[in-house]
Design a protein around this motif. Structure first.
Motif: not given
Length: 136
Positions: A25-29, A112-114, A32-38
């Motif tokens: 769950a932490l890795m997913l969060a 990666v998908i989520f 997600t933060v990294c994908a959103m930031g980029f």
């Protein structure tokens, strides 16, 4: 407060919390933060079209690949008793092991998908709801 899970074993909230995969769950969060930031960094530059097209293309390819790897989930939830009698015991065992292996092997793709899907959904929400109310 006790609950019954799918295997009819009593499970308290404390047991469920300890069984939860907090590392995943932490890795997913974090992903997600990294994908959103980029994504939002690229969206703030002149590369916003490239960012949108890349995220949609990556998500589309990964989702299709996920379904192909899992054979459209045709074996998901299948038990030994549900398999046809024409199959031998060894064939049934191999089939169920193959289904489990495919699900296990494709699980990292969801990491990666989520984040990509969540990022696109947040951008769509911002674009159509927040900016729509602001009158931009």
């Amino acid at each position: 407060m006790k609950r019954q899970n799918s295997q009819n074993k009593p499970q308290s909230v404390k047991e469920a919390a300890s069984a939860f995969n907090w590392r995943r769950a932490l890795m997913l969060a974090m992903s997600t933060v990294c994908a959103m930031g980029f994504y939002f960094f690229l969206s703030s530059t002149s590369l916003w079209k490239v960012a949108v097209i890349a995220y949609v293309a990556i998500a589309s390819v990964l989702i299709v690949a996920y379904f192909i790897i899992n054979r459209a989930f045709t074996g998901s939830g299948v038990t030994y008793e549900m398999l046809p009698d024409t199959m031998t015991k060894q064939e049934k065992d191999e089939y169920l092991a193959d289904v489990a292996e495919r699900e296990k092997r494709s699980r990292p793709m969801l990491m990666v998908i989520f984040p990509i899907i969540i990022t696109l959904l947040i951008d769509l929400f911002r674009l159509f709801v927040i900016d729509g109310f602001a009158g931009k």
